[in-house]
Design a protein around this motif. Structure first.
Motif, PDB file in Angstrom:
ATOM      1  N   ASP A   1      -0.020  -4.410  -9.385  1.00  0.00           N
ATOM      2  CA  ASP A   1       1.416  -4.323  -9.058  1.00  0.00           C
ATOM      3  C   ASP A   1       1.492  -3.665  -7.481  1.00  0.00           C
ATOM      4  OD1 ASP A   1       4.119  -3.664 -10.595  1.00  0.00           O
ATOM      5  OD2 ASP A   1       3.809  -2.047  -9.448  1.00  0.00           O
TER       6      ASP A   1
ATOM      7  N   ARG B   1       4.336   1.502  -5.702  1.00  0.00           N
ATOM      8  CA  ARG B   1       5.552   0.857  -5.511  1.00  0.00           C
ATOM      9  C   ARG B   1       6.597   1.613  -6.137  1.00  0.00           C
ATOM     10  NH1 ARG B   1       8.353  -2.133  -3.465  1.00  0.00           N
ATOM     11  NH2 ARG B   1       9.027  -3.469  -5.078  1.00  0.00           N
ATOM     12  N   PHE B   2       6.296   2.853  -6.696  1.00  0.00           N
ATOM     13  CA  PHE B   2       7.351   3.681  -7.272  1.00  0.00           C
ATOM     14  C   PHE B   2       7.951   4.408  -6.086  1.00  0.00           C
ATOM     15  CE2 PHE B   2       5.255   2.856 -11.516  1.00  0.00           C
ATOM     16  CZ  PHE B   2       6.560   2.762 -11.989  1.00  0.00           C
TER      17      PHE B   2
ATOM     18  N   SER C   1       1.597   2.977  -9.917  1.00  0.00           N
ATOM     19  CA  SER C   1       1.642   2.124  -8.831  1.00  0.00           C
ATOM     20  C   SER C   1       2.350   2.703  -7.546  1.00  0.00           C
ATOM     21  CB  SER C   1       2.445   0.801  -8.998  1.00  0.00           C
ATOM     22  OG  SER C   1       2.874  -0.033  -8.036  1.00  0.00           O
TER      23      SER C   1
ATOM     24  N   VAL D   1       3.414  12.034  -8.146  1.00  0.00           N
ATOM     25  CA  VAL D   1       3.844  11.076  -9.426  1.00  0.00           C
ATOM     26  C   VAL D   1       2.791  10.940 -10.286  1.00  0.00           C
ATOM     27  CG1 VAL D   1       4.299   8.649 -10.280  1.00  0.00           C
ATOM     28  CG2 VAL D   1       5.485   9.644  -8.458  1.00  0.00           C
TER      29      VAL D   1
ATOM     30  N   HIS E   1       1.354   3.145 -15.037  1.00  0.00           N
ATOM     31  CA  HIS E   1       2.682   2.530 -14.915  1.00  0.00           C
ATOM     32  C   HIS E   1       2.683   1.679 -13.788  1.00  0.00           C
ATOM     33  CE1 HIS E   1       3.501   5.734 -17.694  1.00  0.00           C
ATOM     34  NE2 HIS E   1       4.712   5.340 -18.015  1.00  0.00           N
ATOM     35  N   THR E   2       3.531   0.497 -13.913  1.00  0.00           N
ATOM     36  CA  THR E   2       3.734  -0.355 -12.658  1.00  0.00           C
ATOM     37  C   THR E   2       5.197  -0.646 -12.714  1.00  0.00           C
ATOM     38  OG1 THR E   2       3.491  -2.399 -14.250  1.00  0.00           O
ATOM     39  CG2 THR E   2       1.453  -1.568 -13.253  1.00  0.00           C
ATOM     40  N   VAL E   3       5.601  -0.801 -11.432  1.00  0.00           N
ATOM     41  CA  VAL E   3       7.155  -1.004 -11.317  1.00  0.00           C
ATOM     42  C   VAL E   3       7.597  -2.395 -11.793  1.00  0.00           C
ATOM     43  CG1 VAL E   3       7.208   0.323  -9.225  1.00  0.00           C
ATOM     44  CG2 VAL E   3       7.174  -2.261  -8.964  1.00  0.00           C
ATOM     45  N   GLY E   4       6.725  -3.300 -12.178  1.00  0.00           N
ATOM     46  CA  GLY E   4       7.046  -4.423 -12.828  1.00  0.00           C
ATOM     47  C   GLY E   4       7.521  -4.414 -14.369  1.00  0.00           C
TER      48      GLY E   4
END
Lengths: 452, 452
Positions: free
Chosen positions: B254, B390-391, B388, A428, A433-436
Motif C-alpha cells: 500500500d 500513505r496515511f 501504511s 500512527v 492498516h492500508t489506505v486502500g
C-alpha cells in the motif's frame, strides 16, 4: 583552558545533529541530573569565572575610554554586579524546576478501530545561539537546551571571550560525567565561525540571536535557517481620551525609564488630542524628572508650550524638542521618547501597525470596549491594557527564564520559554492498516477524539 | 475575464497586509458567509470553469505528446475527472464546518492582583501560496485562508492558467458581496511576479509552496520569508525481525503502490537480516504483481535469488536490480523501491535519520517495546507502527483539508491544517501596573493559572 571547540563549522553542526538524536531520547531525569551538575560546577568555580570576567571587564573599560564600546554593553558584561552570578545560578535551578516539556500528548484521535493518531511534543533538534556580551546567557541557554532535549551550538561575543571560555570549560567538564553526549552543547569561540555556522542549514534547525539590531539583521540576511528573535523593540503606549491621568503617568514613565536599553521599553507615546492639555503635561513633567528628552509633533508641542511648568526641565533647560518623522521609526534605547497626537483609537492602531516592530504595545484607558478593540486590532506579540510595556518578559510571564523575545509571525511570538524550543511528531499505530481499505465503497474514518 | 491582478509585487503584498488587519478582526460568521459565497459561485459557474480547464488540458496534452510535460502533471490538472470538482466544492464546505480557530485562549495566568496574562490564537497575517498544476488548490487555499482569518496571495502555475483565471474571477466576484476586503485574496497570474513576491518579506509572513521539489527548492533558495512545506518525501518502511508477514506485505505494498507519485509513498524498504528469507520474498512477489521494480543491496538480492518464484516477475522478465547508494537518497515517485538489509532496529533508525526526509517512516513489528523505541528514536514528522505511510494526510488525520505537509522543524510539522495558519498574541490587562513595583523589597508575582 578547554571547553570551547575550534572544529570546522560543518563538523560542529554535524556532531550537534548526531548528539541531538541522543539527547532527544534521554528521559527527563537524565536531563535534570545534567542541570544539577552544571549548577554545582558553576558554584564551585565561581571565583575562577569571576576572575576571567574581570579580564573581560578591564579590556572593555579600556575600549569605553577610547569611545569604541558603549557603557551599556559593559554593564551587560559584568558578572560581578551584586546578585548577577546568583541570578545566573538560580536561573539553572528555575529551569530544572520547570515541567518536562518533552513527550506531552497534544492530540489523540481514534482514526478507526485499532488505528490511532497521537501528537507528542519533541525537541526541535539542533539550535545555534549567537550572542554578544552577556556571559550568563551561556548558562541560561545551555540549561534551556538541555531541559528541552535540544542540542545547542553557542557562539559568544568577543567582548566576553574570557568569561565565555571559563564558563564553557566548567560546563563541558560538568557534562562529561552525565549522559548528555559532549556534542549536545558545543561552545564556539572563533569569530570567523559565525558565517560558516549560518551555512549549516542541513544540520541546524533554528538560530537564536541574542544581541543588538545589527547582529540580528546580519544573521537574518545571512542564513537559510529559521531565525527566532527580534531585531527591533519599538514599543508604543497610547493614552486614550478617557485615560486615568495617574495610570497614564505611571505606565508611561515605567515603560520609558525602568530600563531604557531594553527591547520592551516604550519608545513612542501616542496621545489622544482631547487629553493633550489635561494629561500630557503631567506625563511629560514626570518624564523630565527622570531626565527624559521629549520629541513632540507640532500639536503636542504647542499644548506643552502653553503649560509653562513643563517647558523647562528640572535643571532649568528646555528638553522639549520637535520630532522628525524618523523619530517614530527609531528604537532610542535611551532616555528619549517620541510623542505624537492622534484623533482616535483607530488612528493610534494604524500608527502602531505601521511603525511599531510588533513587539509590545499598550493602551491606557478606562473604557473596556476601547481596550478590547485595541487588543483585537493591534497586530503585536504583546498587547497591553493599563500596564507597562516592560512586563514583556519570560520571567514576568511565569515561563521561568526565557530564550529571547520573538517578533516572528510563525512558531513562537513574544517572550519564548521552553515551549518555543519544542515541535511535535505524529505517531500512527495500526495493525496492518492500508489506505486502500478506505474511501468510496470501503471503510470510513471514525475521527473520534481520545480522552487524555 | 477579471479576478487576477497584475499590480507590482510590492503593491500586491502591501495591499494584502493592509487587508490582513481587517480580515483578522472580522468575526467568524463573516468569514463563514464568505465561504458560502465562494461555494455557491463555484457551483453556479461550474460549466465555465470546466470549459477553461479543458483549454488547459488540451494545451497540456499537446506538451505531453512533445515529451515536454509528464502525464502525472496532466492528471493533477484535470478538473473534469469524476468526483474532482465535487471534491473541491465539498472541501469548501468541510473547511466551513471546522471550528473557528481565531481567538481561542491557550494560556491564562494571574500575574498578580488585577494583572492578568492571556494568550489568544490569531491569524499569522499574510500568506503567499505558490502552486503548480492543481487548479483546485485555489479554492482549497482560499477557503483555508479565509476561515483562518489570513490574507493570501495566490500564484498558480502556467499549465493551469485558464482554469486559474476562471476560478479567480468567480472567487473575486463572490467575495465582493461579503465583508472580506478585496485585498485579502489576490490571485496573481504573471510568471515574473514570483521572484518579486518572494522579496516582500516586510509584508508577507509565510510562503507555502505546493508543487514539486524543484519549485520548493527554488523558493527556499530565493526568499527570506519563512517557507512551510516539503521539498522531498522520502519515506521508509522497516520490517523488523518479528514482523507479521501479512502485515508487512500489506503495509509495504500500500505504501509503495497506492499512489506512487505522492510525497507519502514508501520509497525505501528496510528489512531485518533475520527475515530476508522468510518475509522478503512474499513482499517482493506482491510488489512485482503491482509492477514495482525492486532495487536491492547485495544481501537482499542474494536472498531473493534463492527464492526462485520471485526472481521472475508476472510478465516473466526480471525486475530485480542492484541498488546504488544513490537509490537510498532518491524519491522515486514511481513504481520503484530500494531495499536494504539491516542488522538491528538501531541500524534501521540510523539509516532513516540519515537518509529519509523526516516526512513519514514506518516500522512493521509485533513487539510493542520495539515499536515504542522506533517511535522515540526516529526523528520524522510522522512515525508509524504497522500502518501504511500513505496515511500521512490532513484529511485522514481528521484535520479537514490540508494546507500541505511540512517537514520543517519549527512552527508546524506533518500534515498542516488550520492550526498551522495560526499564531498567537499575549494580552496583559492591568490597572496601572509598573515593573518598578516588583522585585527585591517590592511585590512578588503570583503566577497562578486561571481556569478557562
Amino acid at each position: 583552558m578547554s571547553g570551547t571547540t575550534s572544529l570546522p563549522a560543518a563538523e560542529i553542526a554535524k556532531t550537534a545533529r548526531q548528539a541531538s538524536f541522543t539527547i532527544k531520547s534521554l528521559p527527563g531525569s537524565d536531563r535534570d541530573i545534567a542541570l544539577d551538575a552544571i549548577y554545582d560546577a558553576l558554584l564551585a568555580f565561581k571565583d575562577d569565572i569571576l576572575a576571567a570576567n574581570a579580564q573581560d571587564m578591564e579590556a572593555a573599560q579600556a575600549l569605553v575610554a577610547e569611545g569604541k564600546l558603549s557603557t551599556s554593553l559593559v554593564k551587560r558584561l559584568d558578572l560581578s554586579r551584586p546578585g548577577k552570578y546568583d541570578d545566573m545560578l538560580q536561573g539553572i535551578k528555575d529551569v530544572r524546576g520547570l515541567e518536562d516539556p518533552v513527550g506531552k500528548t497534544t492530540l489523540a484521535t481514534k482514526l478507526d478501530d485499532n488505528l490511532t493518531l497521537h501528537r507528542y511534543t519533541t525537541p526541535i533538534g539542533t539550535l545555534l545561539i549567537i550572542f554578544e556580551a552577556r556571559p550568563e546567557v551561556i548558562a541560561n541557554i545551555s540549561s534551556l537546551a538541555i531541559k528541552s532535549g535540544n542540542a545547542a551550538v553557542l557562539k559568544g561575543g568577543k567582548e566576553s571571550s574570557h568569561s565565555f571560555a571559563a564558563i564553557a570549560s566548567v560546563i563541558s567538564e560538568a557534562l562529561s560525567s552525565t549522559r548528555i553526549p559532549p556534542g549536545a552543547i558545543q561552545l564556539v569561540q572563533s569569530r570567523e565561525a559565525v558565517k560558516d555556522l549560518l551555512d549549516q542549514d542541513v544540520y541546524i534547525d533554528l538560530v537564536i540571536p541574542r544581541g543588538g539590531n545589527d547582529l540580528v539583521r546580519y544573521i537574518k540576511e545571512n542564513t537559510k535557517i529559521p531565525v527566532m528573535g527580534h531585531a527591533d523593540g519599538l514599543c508604543a503606549t497610547y493614552v486614550h481620551a478617557d485615560a486615568d491621568v495617574k495610570t497614564a503617568v505611571d505606565v508611561v514613565v515605567d515603560g520609558k525609564t525602568d530600563y531604557p536599553a531594553a527591547c520592551n521599553a516604550t519608545e513612542t507615546l501616542l496621545v489622544h488630542r482631547d487629553v493633550l492639555g489635561s494629561h500630557l503635561p503631567s506625563i511629560v513633567q514626570a518624564l523630565q524628572l527622570k531626565g527624559v528628552s521629549v520629541r513632540c509633533d507640532e500639536e503636542s508641542l504647542a499644548a506643552l508650550r502653553s503649560a509653562d511648568d513643563v517647558v523647562l526641565g528640572a535643571a532649568g533647560k528646555t528638553i522639549l524638542q520637535s520630532a522628525t518623522e524618523e523619530d517614530y521609526n527609531t528604537e532610542f534605547l535611551d532616555l528619549i521618547i517620541a510623542v505624537k497626537t492622534v484623533g482616535s483609537l483607530g488612528e493610534a492602531v494604524a500608527h502602531i501597525n505601521t511603525h511599531s516592530s510588533s513587539h509590545t504595545d499598550c493602551i491606557v484607558t478606562t473604557d473596556e470596549t476601547a481596550a478590547e478593540e485595541f487588543c483585537r486590532m493591534v497586530d503585536s506579540a504583546g498587547v497591553y491594557v493599563n500596564a507597562s510595556t516592560r512586563f514583556a518578559d519570560g520571567y514576568r510571564y511565569g515561563f521561568g527564564t526565557e530564550v529571547g523575545i520573538s517578533t516572528n509571525k510563525v512558531h513562537a511570538r513574544g517572550p519564548v520559554g521552553l515551549e518555543g524550543l519544542m515541535i511535535y511528531k505524529y505517531v500512527v499505530r495500526g495493525q496492518g492498516h492500508t489506505v486502500g481499505m478506505y474511501g468510496s465503497g470501503g471503510k470510513q474514518f471514525k475521527h473520534e477524539t481520545i480522552d487524555l
